[in-house]
Design a protein around this motif. Structure first.
Motif, PDB file in Angstrom:
ATOM      1  N   MET A   1       0.837  -1.209   0.000  1.00  9.80           N
ATOM      2  CA  MET A   1       0.000   0.000   0.000  1.00  9.80           C
ATOM      3  C   MET A   1       0.869   1.257   0.000  1.00  9.80           C
ATOM      4  N   THR A   2       0.515   2.197  -0.865  1.00  4.60           N
ATOM      5  CA  THR A   2       1.278   3.452  -0.960  1.00  4.60           C
ATOM      6  C   THR A   2       0.425   4.640  -0.544  1.00  4.60           C
ATOM      7  N   GLU A   3       1.072   5.763  -0.440  1.00  7.26           N
ATOM      8  CA  GLU A   3       0.353   6.986  -0.049  1.00  7.26           C
ATOM      9  C   GLU A   3      -0.766   7.329  -1.017  1.00  7.26           C
ATOM     10  N   SER A   4      -0.529   6.987  -2.300  1.00 12.47           N
ATOM     11  CA  SER A   4      -1.517   7.357  -3.305  1.00 12.47           C
ATOM     12  C   SER A   4      -2.791   6.518  -3.190  1.00 12.47           C
ATOM     13  N   ASP A   5      -2.796   5.536  -2.328  1.00  8.96           N
ATOM     14  CA  ASP A   5      -4.019   4.765  -2.120  1.00  8.96           C
ATOM     15  C   ASP A   5      -5.020   5.516  -1.266  1.00  8.96           C
ATOM     16  N   PHE A   6      -4.547   6.572  -0.626  1.00  2.00           N
ATOM     17  CA  PHE A   6      -5.444   7.381   0.202  1.00  2.00           C
ATOM     18  C   PHE A   6      -5.991   8.551  -0.589  1.00  2.00           C
ATOM     19  N   VAL A   7      -7.271   8.770  -0.419  1.00  2.00           N
ATOM     20  CA  VAL A   7      -7.942   9.849  -1.131  1.00  2.00           C
ATOM     21  C   VAL A   7      -8.415  10.900  -0.138  1.00  2.00           C
ATOM     22  N   ARG A   8      -8.253  12.149  -0.537  1.00  2.91           N
ATOM     23  CA  ARG A   8      -8.678  13.238   0.326  1.00  2.91           C
ATOM     24  C   ARG A   8     -10.172  13.119   0.656  1.00  2.91           C
ATOM     25  N   VAL A   9     -10.516  13.273   1.902  1.00  2.00           N
ATOM     26  CA  VAL A   9     -11.910  13.136   2.321  1.00  2.00           C
ATOM     27  C   VAL A   9     -12.674  14.423   2.004  1.00  2.00           C
ATOM     28  N   LYS A  10     -13.774  14.246   1.321  1.00  2.00           N
ATOM     29  CA  LYS A  10     -14.561  15.406   0.933  1.00  2.00           C
ATOM     30  C   LYS A  10     -15.687  15.632   1.943  1.00  2.00           C
ATOM     31  N   ARG A  11     -15.663  16.771   2.613  1.00  2.00           N
ATOM     32  CA  ARG A  11     -16.726  17.076   3.575  1.00  2.00           C
ATOM     33  C   ARG A  11     -17.952  17.603   2.863  1.00  2.00           C
ATOM     34  N   SER A  12     -19.091  17.063   3.252  1.00  2.00           N
ATOM     35  CA  SER A  12     -20.289  17.587   2.611  1.00  2.00           C
ATOM     36  C   SER A  12     -20.904  18.664   3.486  1.00  2.00           C
ATOM     37  N   ARG A  13     -21.488  19.623   2.806  1.00  2.00           N
ATOM     38  CA  ARG A  13     -22.196  20.677   3.508  1.00  2.00           C
ATOM     39  C   ARG A  13     -23.683  20.399   3.351  1.00  2.00           C
ATOM     40  N   VAL A  14     -24.421  20.669   4.388  1.00  2.00           N
ATOM     41  CA  VAL A  14     -25.853  20.368   4.376  1.00  2.00           C
ATOM     42  C   VAL A  14     -26.565  20.993   3.179  1.00  2.00           C
ATOM     43  N   HIS A  15     -26.265  22.276   2.931  1.00  2.00           N
ATOM     44  CA  HIS A  15     -27.026  22.916   1.855  1.00  2.00           C
ATOM     45  C   HIS A  15     -26.663  22.362   0.486  1.00  2.00           C
ATOM     46  N   GLU A  16     -25.411  21.866   0.363  1.00  2.00           N
ATOM     47  CA  GLU A  16     -25.043  21.249  -0.916  1.00  2.00           C
ATOM     48  C   GLU A  16     -25.747  19.909  -1.110  1.00  2.00           C
ATOM     49  N   ASP A  17     -25.915  19.184  -0.027  1.00  2.00           N
ATOM     50  CA  ASP A  17     -26.652  17.922  -0.110  1.00  2.00           C
ATOM     51  C   ASP A  17     -28.077  18.164  -0.579  1.00  2.00           C
ATOM     52  N   ILE A  18     -28.650  19.253  -0.088  1.00  2.00           N
ATOM     53  CA  ILE A  18     -30.008  19.592  -0.511  1.00  2.00           C
ATOM     54  C   ILE A  18     -30.040  19.902  -2.009  1.00  2.00           C
ATOM     55  N   VAL A  19     -29.067  20.672  -2.470  1.00  2.00           N
ATOM     56  CA  VAL A  19     -28.992  20.992  -3.908  1.00  2.00           C
ATOM     57  C   VAL A  19     -28.916  19.704  -4.726  1.00  2.00           C
ATOM     58  N   GLN A  20     -28.072  18.791  -4.282  1.00  2.00           N
ATOM     59  CA  GLN A  20     -27.935  17.503  -4.962  1.00  2.00           C
ATOM     60  C   GLN A  20     -29.272  16.786  -5.063  1.00  2.00           C
ATOM     61  N   GLN A  21     -29.930  16.741  -3.931  1.00  2.00           N
ATOM     62  CA  GLN A  21     -31.201  16.033  -3.831  1.00  2.00           C
ATOM     63  C   GLN A  21     -32.243  16.632  -4.780  1.00  2.00           C
ATOM     64  N   MET A  22     -32.323  17.944  -4.760  1.00  2.00           N
ATOM     65  CA  MET A  22     -33.290  18.613  -5.617  1.00  2.00           C
ATOM     66  C   MET A  22     -32.954  18.373  -7.094  1.00  2.00           C
ATOM     67  N   THR A  23     -31.675  18.507  -7.404  1.00  2.00           N
ATOM     68  CA  THR A  23     -31.249  18.297  -8.790  1.00  2.00           C
ATOM     69  C   THR A  23     -31.625  16.900  -9.266  1.00  2.00           C
ATOM     70  N   GLN A  24     -31.406  15.931  -8.402  1.00  2.00           N
ATOM     71  CA  GLN A  24     -31.715  14.552  -8.765  1.00  2.00           C
ATOM     72  C   GLN A  24     -33.215  14.345  -8.982  1.00  2.00           C
ATOM     73  N   LEU A  25     -34.019  14.963  -8.096  1.00  2.00           N
ATOM     74  CA  LEU A  25     -35.472  14.852  -8.232  1.00  2.00           C
ATOM     75  C   LEU A  25     -35.939  15.439  -9.568  1.00  2.00           C
ATOM     76  N   ILE A  26     -35.315  16.551  -9.948  1.00  2.00           N
ATOM     77  CA  ILE A  26     -35.680  17.175 -11.224  1.00  2.00           C
ATOM     78  C   ILE A  26     -35.216  16.303 -12.382  1.00  2.00           C
ATOM     79  N   LYS A  27     -34.006  15.784 -12.225  1.00  2.00           N
ATOM     80  CA  LYS A  27     -33.437  14.939 -13.283  1.00  2.00           C
ATOM     81  C   LYS A  27     -34.276  13.675 -13.493  1.00  2.00           C
ATOM     82  N   ASP A  28     -34.750  13.106 -12.377  1.00  2.00           N
ATOM     83  CA  ASP A  28     -35.558  11.892 -12.439  1.00  2.00           C
ATOM     84  C   ASP A  28     -36.989  12.153 -12.910  1.00  2.00           C
ATOM     85  N   GLY A  29     -37.316  13.443 -13.114  1.00  2.00           N
ATOM     86  CA  GLY A  29     -38.656  13.763 -13.555  1.00  2.00           C
ATOM     87  C   GLY A  29     -39.687  13.751 -12.433  1.00  2.00           C
ATOM     88  N   LYS A  30     -39.236  13.587 -11.195  1.00  2.00           N
ATOM     89  CA  LYS A  30     -40.184  13.629 -10.073  1.00  2.00           C
ATOM     90  C   LYS A  30     -40.615  15.047  -9.766  1.00  2.00           C
TER      91      LYS A  30
END
Lengths: 233, 233
Positions: A1-30
């Motif tokens: 195992m090398t250092e490059s096996d580790f990936v930077r952890v991406k912190r999610s922000r609540v409001h971005e999660d909401i944007v994602q969710q809404m975008t997906q609902l629109i994309k899915d036609g819901k």
DNA sequence: AATGGTGTAGTGGTTAAACCAATTGGTATC
DNA sequence: GATACCAATTGGTTTAACCACTACACCATT
């Protein structure tokens, strides 16, 4: 195992999660254009977040023209057309200095084949529209008035004559990228005659359904203008 | 004076005014990519608004990738490249169904002259890149693997060979608009051979610096794929 | 000198509550 | 039916508090 096996952890922000969710609902036609979202207070509760946090997410979505909030009424999934969807990007791009040279060259590459396609596909009313614009342009040039608007409309009308909406949107975007450079070029009176003459030749080729001539006249026109703009810079 | 002399009054929202102001500052060069904005509490006071209102404005700007907020650090004018600036639009457009027909036609119009320009301008390293991509594509096709990535990279590399960044961005945008349609088309094994053969012919023309052949082979390639995709829909 | 640990100050992120502004729908009046 | 008025609802803004994260400084250990 090398250092490059580790990936930077991406912190999610609540409001971005909401944007994602809404975008997906629109994309899915819901959620569809025109649909009304639940009231903010209700939606915040449903999502288990505070109302200001939800509002942060809604501002992102609104900035992207995906939704539209009306005070006293509600929040709706946007029915914005392509042009309205592109507008924020155009505004953002206008804050950046792009290589005018590259944009001009892009025009040299794409506008001749677009004119060629227009010569193939133009309907009588498209030709009439082009003629009408040219007449207004000639009149205004003759009176020493500014003709940037007609210049834009002429190229736009050629794109319309292809009957292809994506071509129209593309020309729209390219013109907005060039923004004020073209406008200032056209401020000089004798250049209006050059623009007018170029447009006349293009229109004649399109009217004659001569695809090769349409391509050639457009090519010469764009090159002539491009050289003058580059000289000006 | 008639009724039409009156124009509907447009109410401005505070946070939108802030967005305008920030956009203008960036456009005027008074704020540059990489610049740090004052802290939210300070900026809200300077602007004479509440912090949540400022944050609403900042969310709009952040959604458009014009700024970037880092918790614990500060808010910066974004150094996003063109691709990152376009990403939000691509995401929005992916929620809309656009005429695949128009997009395919747009490719038929613009990609042949782009290939033509590439035949004129490609440097040795551009040719090498194209050859390298083709080799990987051939290998993967031979092993029954999926080649959508190589297909994208090939067209992208042709745009790169023009040496014109706007052309590259345009191809990028067009490909993302077509999104998953192309990918699913390439899932069918014998179509990979069609794609490969088309790419080979295009590359040979570019290597030979034969502009007409480059245009022609690209035209045939796009038409062949376009027809198959339309049949699939 | 390099590494790890701790504390502090500052900054953005979220929550809660209150109030203001705009729109819509219902009702009363003419 | 048209107009005016009012209440309810909804989004817009403000104030205040607290949480989470980052950057930086300092100290201890190896």
């Amino acid at each position: 195992m090398t250092e490059s096996d580790f990936v930077r952890v991406k912190r999610s922000r609540v409001h971005e999660d909401i944007v994602q969710q809404m975008t997906q609902l629109i994309k899915d036609g819901k959620l569809r254009p025109g649909d009304k979202l639940p009231p903010e207070r209700e939606l915040a509760e449903t999502l288990g977040v505070s109302r200001p946090t939800l509002r942060n997410a809604l501002r992102v979505l609104e900035g992207l023209r995906m939704i539209e909030s009306r005070q006293g009424d509600g929040t709706y999934v946007s029915q914005a057309n392509f042009e309205q969807l592109v507008a924020p990007l155009a505004a953002v791009l206008s804050t950046r200095a792009f290589l005018v040279k590259d944009i001009l060259e892009l025009r040299q590459i794409i506008e001749p084949p677009i004119a060629e396609r227009a010569a193939l596909k133009a309907r009588p009313e498209d030709i009439e529209e082009l003629e009408s614009i040219l007449a207004v342009q000639a009149k205004k040039a003759g009176e020493g008035l500014e003709t940037a608007e007609e210049d834009t409309r002429f190229h736009y009308a050629i794109a319309e004559a292809t009957g292809n909406q994506m071509v129209v949107h593309l020309i729209d975007l390219v013109m907005s990228l060039l923004g004020e450079v073209r406008a200032s070029w056209l401020q000089v009176p004798d250049r209006r005659e050059v623009s007018l003459a170029g447009h006349r030749a293009i229109l004649n080729a399109i009217k004659a359904r001569d695809q090769a001539a349409a391509s050639q006249t457009m090519k010469e026109h764009i090159e002539r203008i491009g050289q003058a703009i580059e000289t000006q810079l």
